[in-house]
Design a protein around this motif. Structure first.
Motif, PDB file in Angstrom:
ATOM      1  N   LEU A   8       0.822  -1.208   0.000  1.00  0.00           N
ATOM      2  CA  LEU A   8       0.000   0.000   0.000  1.00  0.00           C
ATOM      3  C   LEU A   8       0.858   1.261   0.000  1.00  0.00           C
ATOM      4  CD1 LEU A   8      -2.992  -0.895   2.346  1.00  0.00           C
ATOM      5  CD2 LEU A   8      -2.860  -0.938  -0.145  1.00  0.00           C
ATOM      6  N   ILE A   9       2.006   1.219   0.657  1.00  0.00           N
ATOM      7  CA  ILE A   9       2.933   2.356   0.602  1.00  0.00           C
ATOM      8  C   ILE A   9       3.395   2.565  -0.844  1.00  0.00           C
ATOM      9  CG2 ILE A   9       5.229   3.172   1.289  1.00  0.00           C
ATOM     10  CD1 ILE A   9       4.778   1.794   3.982  1.00  0.00           C
ATOM     11  N   GLY A  10       3.665   1.469  -1.538  1.00  0.00           N
ATOM     12  CA  GLY A  10       4.045   1.569  -2.945  1.00  0.00           C
ATOM     13  C   GLY A  10       2.941   2.187  -3.786  1.00  0.00           C
ATOM     14  N   PHE A  11       1.688   1.813  -3.493  1.00  0.00           N
ATOM     15  CA  PHE A  11       0.577   2.369  -4.259  1.00  0.00           C
ATOM     16  C   PHE A  11       0.393   3.856  -3.967  1.00  0.00           C
ATOM     17  CE2 PHE A  11      -4.020   3.144  -4.969  1.00  0.00           C
ATOM     18  CZ  PHE A  11      -4.052   2.848  -6.331  1.00  0.00           C
ATOM     19  N   VAL A  12       0.557   4.246  -2.706  1.00  0.00           N
ATOM     20  CA  VAL A  12       0.480   5.674  -2.357  1.00  0.00           C
ATOM     21  C   VAL A  12       1.572   6.450  -3.095  1.00  0.00           C
ATOM     22  CG1 VAL A  12       0.764   7.346  -0.491  1.00  0.00           C
ATOM     23  CG2 VAL A  12      -0.628   5.307  -0.129  1.00  0.00           C
ATOM     24  N   ALA A  13       2.781   5.876  -3.157  1.00  0.00           N
ATOM     25  CA  ALA A  13       3.874   6.525  -3.890  1.00  0.00           C
ATOM     26  C   ALA A  13       3.531   6.647  -5.373  1.00  0.00           C
ATOM     27  CB  ALA A  13       5.164   5.731  -3.708  1.00  0.00           C
ATOM     28  N   LEU A  14       2.856   5.634  -5.913  1.00  0.00           N
ATOM     29  CA  LEU A  14       2.435   5.671  -7.318  1.00  0.00           C
ATOM     30  C   LEU A  14       1.453   6.820  -7.566  1.00  0.00           C
ATOM     31  CD1 LEU A  14       2.574   4.004 -10.032  1.00  0.00           C
ATOM     32  CD2 LEU A  14       0.458   2.924  -9.260  1.00  0.00           C
ATOM     33  N   ILE A  15       0.481   6.971  -6.669  1.00  0.00           N
ATOM     34  CA  ILE A  15      -0.495   8.044  -6.810  1.00  0.00           C
ATOM     35  C   ILE A  15       0.171   9.409  -6.634  1.00  0.00           C
ATOM     36  CG2 ILE A  15      -2.591   9.064  -5.842  1.00  0.00           C
ATOM     37  CD1 ILE A  15      -3.038   6.470  -7.402  1.00  0.00           C
ATOM     38  N   MET A  16       1.087   9.517  -5.687  1.00  0.00           N
ATOM     39  CA  MET A  16       1.800  10.774  -5.480  1.00  0.00           C
ATOM     40  C   MET A  16       2.647  11.129  -6.695  1.00  0.00           C
ATOM     41  SD  MET A  16       3.013  10.683  -1.500  1.00  0.00           S
ATOM     42  CE  MET A  16       3.821  12.278  -1.693  1.00  0.00           C
ATOM     43  N   ASN A  17       3.230  10.121  -7.326  1.00  0.00           N
ATOM     44  CA  ASN A  17       4.036  10.360  -8.519  1.00  0.00           C
ATOM     45  C   ASN A  17       3.180  10.960  -9.632  1.00  0.00           C
ATOM     46  OD1 ASN A  17       6.425  10.160 -10.130  1.00  0.00           O
ATOM     47  ND2 ASN A  17       5.590   8.341 -11.090  1.00  0.00           N
ATOM     48  N   PHE A  18       1.937  10.518  -9.700  1.00  0.00           N
ATOM     49  CA  PHE A  18       1.049  11.010 -10.748  1.00  0.00           C
ATOM     50  C   PHE A  18       0.430  12.366 -10.406  1.00  0.00           C
ATOM     51  CE2 PHE A  18      -3.279  11.155 -12.617  1.00  0.00           C
ATOM     52  CZ  PHE A  18      -2.905  11.255 -13.937  1.00  0.00           C
ATOM     53  N   THR A  19       0.221  12.622  -9.133  1.00  0.00           N
ATOM     54  CA  THR A  19      -0.464  13.857  -8.736  1.00  0.00           C
ATOM     55  C   THR A  19       0.516  14.911  -8.222  1.00  0.00           C
ATOM     56  OG1 THR A  19      -0.885  12.867  -6.547  1.00  0.00           O
ATOM     57  CG2 THR A  19      -2.611  12.668  -8.219  1.00  0.00           C
ATOM     58  N   VAL A  20       1.073  14.695  -7.055  1.00  0.00           N
ATOM     59  CA  VAL A  20       1.917  15.707  -6.401  1.00  0.00           C
ATOM     60  C   VAL A  20       3.141  16.050  -7.243  1.00  0.00           C
ATOM     61  CG1 VAL A  20       3.298  16.231  -4.366  1.00  0.00           C
ATOM     62  CG2 VAL A  20       1.123  15.005  -4.113  1.00  0.00           C
ATOM     63  N   VAL A  21       3.838  15.022  -7.735  1.00  0.00           N
ATOM     64  CA  VAL A  21       5.059  15.272  -8.511  1.00  0.00           C
ATOM     65  C   VAL A  21       4.736  15.989  -9.813  1.00  0.00           C
ATOM     66  CG1 VAL A  21       7.006  14.188  -9.697  1.00  0.00           C
ATOM     67  CG2 VAL A  21       6.262  13.310  -7.477  1.00  0.00           C
ATOM     68  N   ASN A  22       3.670  15.566 -10.477  1.00  0.00           N
ATOM     69  CA  ASN A  22       3.305  16.205 -11.747  1.00  0.00           C
ATOM     70  C   ASN A  22       2.920  17.664 -11.571  1.00  0.00           C
ATOM     71  OD1 ASN A  22       3.753  14.120 -13.512  1.00  0.00           O
ATOM     72  ND2 ASN A  22       1.653  13.395 -13.526  1.00  0.00           N
ATOM     73  N   VAL A  23       2.217  17.966 -10.478  1.00  0.00           N
ATOM     74  CA  VAL A  23       1.653  19.302 -10.305  1.00  0.00           C
ATOM     75  C   VAL A  23       2.627  20.265  -9.636  1.00  0.00           C
ATOM     76  CG1 VAL A  23      -0.200  20.623  -9.196  1.00  0.00           C
ATOM     77  CG2 VAL A  23      -0.696  18.400 -10.259  1.00  0.00           C
ATOM     78  N   TYR A  24       3.370  19.796  -8.635  1.00  0.00           N
ATOM     79  CA  TYR A  24       4.125  20.713  -7.785  1.00  0.00           C
ATOM     80  C   TYR A  24       5.640  20.678  -7.987  1.00  0.00           C
ATOM     81  CZ  TYR A  24      -0.277  21.168  -5.303  1.00  0.00           C
ATOM     82  OH  TYR A  24      -1.596  21.404  -4.985  1.00  0.00           O
ATOM     83  N   PHE A  25       6.163  19.705  -8.712  1.00  0.00           N
ATOM     84  CA  PHE A  25       7.602  19.618  -8.898  1.00  0.00           C
ATOM     85  C   PHE A  25       7.944  19.984 -10.341  1.00  0.00           C
ATOM     86  CE2 PHE A  25       6.946  17.219  -5.126  1.00  0.00           C
ATOM     87  CZ  PHE A  25       8.130  17.259  -4.411  1.00  0.00           C
ATOM     88  N   GLN A  26       8.827  20.909 -10.508  1.00  0.00           N
ATOM     89  CA  GLN A  26       9.264  21.337 -11.819  1.00  0.00           C
ATOM     90  C   GLN A  26      10.400  20.431 -12.297  1.00  0.00           C
ATOM     91  OE1 GLN A  26       7.873  23.763 -13.790  1.00  0.00           O
ATOM     92  NE2 GLN A  26       6.294  23.810 -12.194  1.00  0.00           N
ATOM     93  N   GLY A  27      10.293  20.005 -13.534  1.00  0.00           N
ATOM     94  CA  GLY A  27      11.341  19.146 -14.086  1.00  0.00           C
ATOM     95  C   GLY A  27      11.117  18.921 -15.557  1.00  0.00           C
ATOM     96  N   MET A  28      11.821  17.955 -16.099  1.00  0.00           N
ATOM     97  CA  MET A  28      11.728  17.660 -17.527  1.00  0.00           C
ATOM     98  C   MET A  28      10.395  17.021 -17.895  1.00  0.00           C
ATOM     99  SD  MET A  28      14.653  18.743 -18.611  1.00  0.00           S
ATOM    100  CE  MET A  28      14.940  18.023 -20.210  1.00  0.00           C
TER     101      MET A  28
END
Length: 320
Positions: free
Chosen positions: A296-316
């Protein structure tokens, strides 16, 4: 009718049908739970009557711990099956129509990723259902698809535009398609894991879970864990190919395989967590609740990768 309007219409139809499937399947699961409780009570009564007649307590011991096998045929089950199937078809039509509208594989934005991911998750559920009775998974998967697709249509929607230069590559088809399939498989695995933990804690005497009678419709925690493990193993293999294909695409586009981009880092973190889960699951003493929590921690990380990282982290990968 334009491709845009067809996609919009089909996807909203899928949202409605997934919601109906969630309600109908929940009713069916409740009916199965009631039937199991009744069958268990009947079996205990029969054992008690036999024991009193013979004065022998062996029949009671022989039947202890056995799960009653019941089959419930209900209108709710039929509605859930048909609406899930038709919803998946409409979801697929919406994805294809979006691709026709965009003129490329519809996986370049969060909106496109989500509408395709819900389709894949539902198809994975339908494929698993062909092999075994997993009616207890339907409310969770269709509920997730309803919410995710609804958010995609109302919050994430973007008008179709041309591909950015970095995405004009056949690696868009290879890398992102594998990531979406992996995500769909892991969604179904996460639902099975949540049910595993709920059933495990309920059997262990957790008070508030004792009131959730519908959990009687789920199999034992061990069976749920075995199903979740198979799904997570498949998802992990696919995610491994996702990371590898992403590295090759990064070298082709930016001249390096790894650059500590936030999306790259989080994708690797997800891989590490699921690798730890698979190792823990096969290690004596870590199977059960501990490994399930890791999943479940892995799944939460998956969702965060799609939401938080996409929206709030600037990158390539900010376009993703």
């Amino acid at each position: 009718m334009t491709a845009q309007y067809l996609s919009w219409l089909a996807l909203w139809g899928a949202v409605a049908l997934y919601a109906i499937a969630m309600v109908a399947s929940s009713i069916h699961v409740a009916q199965v739970a009631d039937a199991k409780v009744a069958a268990r009570a009947k079996a205990r009564a029969a054992v008690a009557a036999g024991t009193q007649a013979t004065g022998d307590a062996k029949p009671a011991r022989a039947s202890a711990g056995q799960e009653p096998q019941v089959r419930v045929r209900s209108r709710a089950a039929g509605i859930a099956a048909s609406t899930t199937l038709v919803g998946a078809v409409l979801n697929g039509v919406g994805v294809v129509a979006r691709g026709v509208e965009a003129g490329h594989a519809p996986w370049s934005t969060m909106y496109e990723y989500t509408i395709t991911g819900t389709f894949v998750a539902t198809v994975v559920l339908l494929l698993v259902q062909r092999k075994r009775d997993v009616a207890y998974l339907v409310p969770g998967v269709t509920g997730f698809s309803t919410i995710a697709l609804g958010i995609a249509m109302t919050v994430l929607y973007e008008a179709s535009t041309g591909l950015r230069p970095a995405l004009q590559s056949f690696w868009l088809v290879v890398h992102v398609s594998i990531a979406i399939i992996a995500t769909g498989v892991l969604i179904v695995g996460a639902v099975a894991t949540v049910l595993q933990l709920m059933r495990d804690y309920r059997d262990g005497g957790t008070d508030w879970l004792q009131r959730l009678r519908w959990l009687e419709a789920t199999p034992s925690p061990a069976k749920l864990e075995a199903l979740a493990f198979r799904l997570h193993a498949v998802g992990f293999v696919l995610w491994t190919f996702t990371v590898m294909a992403g590295a090759v695409w990064a070298e082709h586009s930016w001249g390096r395989y790894w650059g500590w981009d936030p999306k790259e880092v989080w994708s690797f973190v997800i891989w590490v967590i699921y690798a730890a889960y698979l190792h823990a699951r096969t290690t004596q003493g870590w199977a059960g609740r501990r490994s399930a929590v890791l999943a479940l921690i892995g799944f939460v990380a998956l969702i965060m990768n799609f939401t938080v990282v996409n929206v709030y982290f600037q990158g390539m990968h900010t376009y993703a």
